[in-house]
Design a protein around this motif. Structure first.
Motif, mmCIF file in Angstrom:
data_model
loop_
_atom_site.group_PDB
_atom_site.id
_atom_site.type_symbol
_atom_site.label_atom_id
_atom_site.label_comp_id
_atom_site.label_asym_id
_atom_site.label_seq_id
_atom_site.Cartn_x
_atom_site.Cartn_y
_atom_site.Cartn_z
ATOM 1 N N GLY A 1 0.821 -1.204 0.000
ATOM 2 C CA GLY A 1 0.000 0.000 0.000
ATOM 3 C C GLY A 1 0.853 1.251 0.000
ATOM 4 N N ALA A 2 0.203 2.395 0.023
ATOM 5 C CA ALA A 2 0.905 3.671 0.049
ATOM 6 C C ALA A 2 1.762 3.774 1.305
ATOM 7 N N GLY A 3 3.011 4.169 1.124
ATOM 8 C CA GLY A 3 3.912 4.340 2.261
ATOM 9 C C GLY A 3 4.558 3.065 2.746
ATOM 10 N N GLU A 4 4.246 1.915 2.137
ATOM 11 C CA GLU A 4 4.883 0.657 2.537
ATOM 12 C C GLU A 4 6.208 0.490 1.799
ATOM 13 N N ASP A 5 6.926 -0.595 2.126
ATOM 14 C CA ASP A 5 8.330 -0.689 1.744
ATOM 15 C C ASP A 5 8.584 -1.448 0.443
ATOM 16 N N LEU A 6 7.802 -1.167 -0.612
ATOM 17 C CA LEU A 6 8.027 -1.858 -1.889
ATOM 18 C C LEU A 6 9.430 -1.600 -2.420
ATOM 19 N N ASP A 7 9.843 -0.338 -2.477
ATOM 20 C CA ASP A 7 11.167 -0.019 -3.015
ATOM 21 C C ASP A 7 12.280 -0.470 -2.080
ATOM 22 N N ARG A 8 11.977 -0.500 -0.793
ATOM 23 C CA ARG A 8 12.980 -0.875 0.204
ATOM 24 C C ARG A 8 13.104 -2.384 0.357
ATOM 25 N N TYR A 9 12.103 -3.116 -0.104
ATOM 26 C CA TYR A 9 12.096 -4.558 0.118
ATOM 27 C C TYR A 9 13.348 -5.180 -0.506
ATOM 28 N N PRO A 10 14.071 -6.033 0.230
ATOM 29 C CA PRO A 10 15.362 -6.540 -0.258
ATOM 30 C C PRO A 10 15.222 -7.454 -1.470
ATOM 31 N N ARG A 11 16.100 -7.232 -2.448
ATOM 32 C CA ARG A 11 16.188 -8.095 -3.626
ATOM 33 C C ARG A 11 17.569 -8.746 -3.611
ATOM 34 N N THR A 12 17.612 -10.064 -3.446
ATOM 35 C CA THR A 12 18.888 -10.787 -3.288
ATOM 36 C C THR A 12 18.860 -12.062 -4.135
ATOM 37 N N LEU A 13 18.638 -11.900 -5.440
ATOM 38 C CA LEU A 13 18.356 -13.058 -6.287
ATOM 39 C C LEU A 13 19.482 -14.086 -6.291
ATOM 40 N N ASP A 14 20.738 -13.649 -6.389
ATOM 41 C CA ASP A 14 21.839 -14.624 -6.440
ATOM 42 C C ASP A 14 21.860 -15.491 -5.181
ATOM 43 N N ALA A 15 21.716 -14.857 -4.023
ATOM 44 C CA ALA A 15 21.684 -15.613 -2.773
ATOM 45 C C ALA A 15 20.441 -16.483 -2.701
ATOM 46 N N ASP A 16 19.322 -15.978 -3.221
ATOM 47 C CA ASP A 16 18.078 -16.753 -3.224
ATOM 48 C C ASP A 16 18.234 -18.030 -4.045
ATOM 49 N N LEU A 17 18.868 -17.911 -5.200
ATOM 50 C CA LEU A 17 19.072 -19.092 -6.048
ATOM 51 C C LEU A 17 19.906 -20.136 -5.318
ATOM 52 N N ALA A 18 20.986 -19.700 -4.697
ATOM 53 C CA ALA A 18 21.862 -20.640 -3.990
ATOM 54 C C ALA A 18 21.103 -21.363 -2.886
ATOM 55 N N LEU A 19 20.329 -20.606 -2.091
ATOM 56 C CA LEU A 19 19.578 -21.232 -0.997
ATOM 57 C C LEU A 19 18.510 -22.169 -1.533
ATOM 58 N N ALA A 20 17.777 -21.741 -2.544
ATOM 59 C CA ALA A 20 16.676 -22.559 -3.068
ATOM 60 C C ALA A 20 17.189 -23.882 -3.634
ATOM 61 N N PHE A 21 18.250 -23.823 -4.401
ATOM 62 C CA PHE A 21 18.761 -25.055 -5.012
ATOM 63 C C PHE A 21 19.395 -25.970 -3.974
ATOM 64 N N GLU A 22 20.053 -25.382 -2.979
ATOM 65 C CA GLU A 22 20.631 -26.189 -1.905
ATOM 66 C C GLU A 22 19.540 -26.905 -1.113
ATOM 67 N N ALA A 23 18.376 -26.249 -0.955
ATOM 68 C CA ALA A 23 17.279 -26.830 -0.183
ATOM 69 C C ALA A 23 16.486 -27.863 -0.970
ATOM 70 N N GLY A 24 16.699 -27.935 -2.291
ATOM 71 C CA GLY A 24 16.028 -28.976 -3.063
ATOM 72 C C GLY A 24 15.107 -28.505 -4.162
ATOM 73 N N ALA A 25 15.150 -27.217 -4.509
ATOM 74 C CA ALA A 25 14.315 -26.723 -5.598
ATOM 75 C C ALA A 25 14.794 -27.273 -6.935
ATOM 76 N N SER A 26 13.837 -27.555 -7.808
ATOM 77 C CA SER A 26 14.166 -27.948 -9.177
ATOM 78 C C SER A 26 14.389 -26.732 -10.052
ATOM 79 N N ALA A 27 13.637 -25.666 -9.797
ATOM 80 C CA ALA A 27 13.728 -24.454 -10.596
ATOM 81 C C ALA A 27 13.252 -23.279 -9.768
ATOM 82 N N VAL A 28 13.717 -22.102 -10.136
ATOM 83 C CA VAL A 28 13.271 -20.850 -9.529
ATOM 84 C C VAL A 28 12.671 -19.985 -10.621
ATOM 85 N N PHE A 29 11.414 -19.647 -10.467
ATOM 86 C CA PHE A 29 10.717 -18.756 -11.388
ATOM 87 C C PHE A 29 10.813 -17.351 -10.816
#
Length: 359
Positions: A87-115
């Motif tokens: 909503g207005a004033g919430e942290d959309l722009d501030r919300y953390p984007r960490t895709l490289d780290a996300d990929l590493a964690l997801a695949f290590e945990a057993g994901a087949s793919a990340v969309f």
């Protein structure tokens, strides 16, 4: 890694080919559809939906999904910061984007793919004109604090369920109201998917894992611990109330008034009952809900005096079916939920409780 980079490996199992897929990043809807069509059989398909900034809580969801679908199943993790949920004033722009780290964690945990699509990929025509409406449950608690949040959440969840076509979808209990609304949407709109809730993962000090925890300073984190401490205080109070209730109803003359049962316990010399005869009477009548709220509120009131202080949004003891407040005589399942701000960071937490367990 793109779909064209995949290679099948063949193995014999019951006379059938067994395919072991490598993990990969899928940036486009077309890639996702190709991957699901190609790798969704012979095993089952599961989805774990996230907004990225993955942590151990997300890894627990992914591992649970992998365990359910097995080695031959397909587990897709979605990473998408959905603008419709902010909503207005919430942290959309501030919300953390960490895709490289996300990929590493997801695949290590057993994901087949990340969309991990862009906003234009998910909403190619701009913000959708037709959306899912959360209804009355979506206007309570989180919905009252964040108008429109649940409509945006359900809209993207519905879209991702259509795109991933899973047999199972895994969500954390930490977002209890979200989980309840997703279950209701799936039931009301006949989505052919099983929704699986996974217990909240906590850090060693009790703080529920959240992508927003990284915003907290050391002092703010100390104050933030009051959320989980309040919930645990409520749970401990319920355990005490249920024990007193069981004791009260088992005493001679227990068919009389609650006050008589309290007096009986006091005459037995039980220190706890003697010190809190009113609580015994309340327990005997099944009025533990008020005591649970009071125990949790006491912790939060103290946190409001801390430096930095906690600013309470809500403390609620609700029915998990519709998130309405339970009455003092409530029997059965309930959720004790809290939301508060510490500094500029808004945090939520909850625990499930069962009233009347000693009956």
């Amino acid at each position: 890694m793109t779909l064209s980079a995949r290679k099948d490996t063949e193995g014999a199992e019951g006379g059938r080919s067994v395919r072991h897929e490598p993990a990969e990043l899928l940036p486009a809807v077309e890639d996702l559809r190709d991957a699901v069509a190609h790798w969704g059989v012979p095993g089952r398909t599961a989805v774990v939906m996230t907004m990225g900034a993955l942590h151990e809580g997300h890894a627990t969801l992914i591992r649970a999904a992998r365990e359910r679908v097995g080695a031959k199943g397909f587990v897709v993790v979605t990473v998408f910061v959905n603008p419709l949920q902010f909503g207005a004033g919430e942290d959309l722009d501030r919300y953390p984007r960490t895709l490289d780290a996300d990929l590493a964690l997801a695949f290590e945990a057993g994901a087949s793919a990340v969309f991990a699509p862009s906003v234009d990929e998910v909403y190619p025509g701009g913000e959708p004109q037709v959306r899912i409406t959360a209804g009355p449950m979506g206007e309570r608690l989180e919905g009252a604090s964040r108008p429109g949040h649940f409509d945006g959440m359900l809209t993207v969840v519905a879209k991702l369920l259509h795109l991933t076509t899973p047999d199972l979808a895994f969500f954390g209990q930490k977002d209890a109201q979200q989980l309840a609304l997703i279950r209701r949407m799936v039931r009301d709109l006949n989505f052919p998917v099983e929704i699986v809730g996974v217990e909240t993962v906590r850090e060693t000090d009790g703080l529920a894992l959240s992508s927003r925890n990284r915003y907290l300073s050391a002092g703010e984190r100390r104050t933030a611990l009051s959320l989980s401490r309040a919930l645990f205080a409520g749970r401990e109070r319920l355990a005490a109330q249920e024990a007193l209730r069981a004791r009260a109803v088992s005493l001679p003359g227990a068919q009389g008034r609650a006050e008589n049962r309290a007096e009986a316990l006091s005459r037995l010399g039980e220190a706890r009952a003697a010190a809190d005869a009113h609580a015994v009477a309340q327990a005997a009548e099944g009025g533990a809900a008020g005591a649970v709220r009071a125990a949790a509120r006491a912790v939060l009131d103290e946190a409001a005096k801390a430096d930095p202080p906690l600013t309470l949004d809500y403390l609620a003891l609700v029915d998990p079916a519709d998130f309405t407040e339970v009455a003092d005589g409530h029997e059965g399942e309930a959720v004790l939920a809290v939301a508060a701000r510490v500094g500029s960071t808004r945090l939520i937490d909850n625990i499930p409780l069962t009233f009347g367990a000693t009956k």
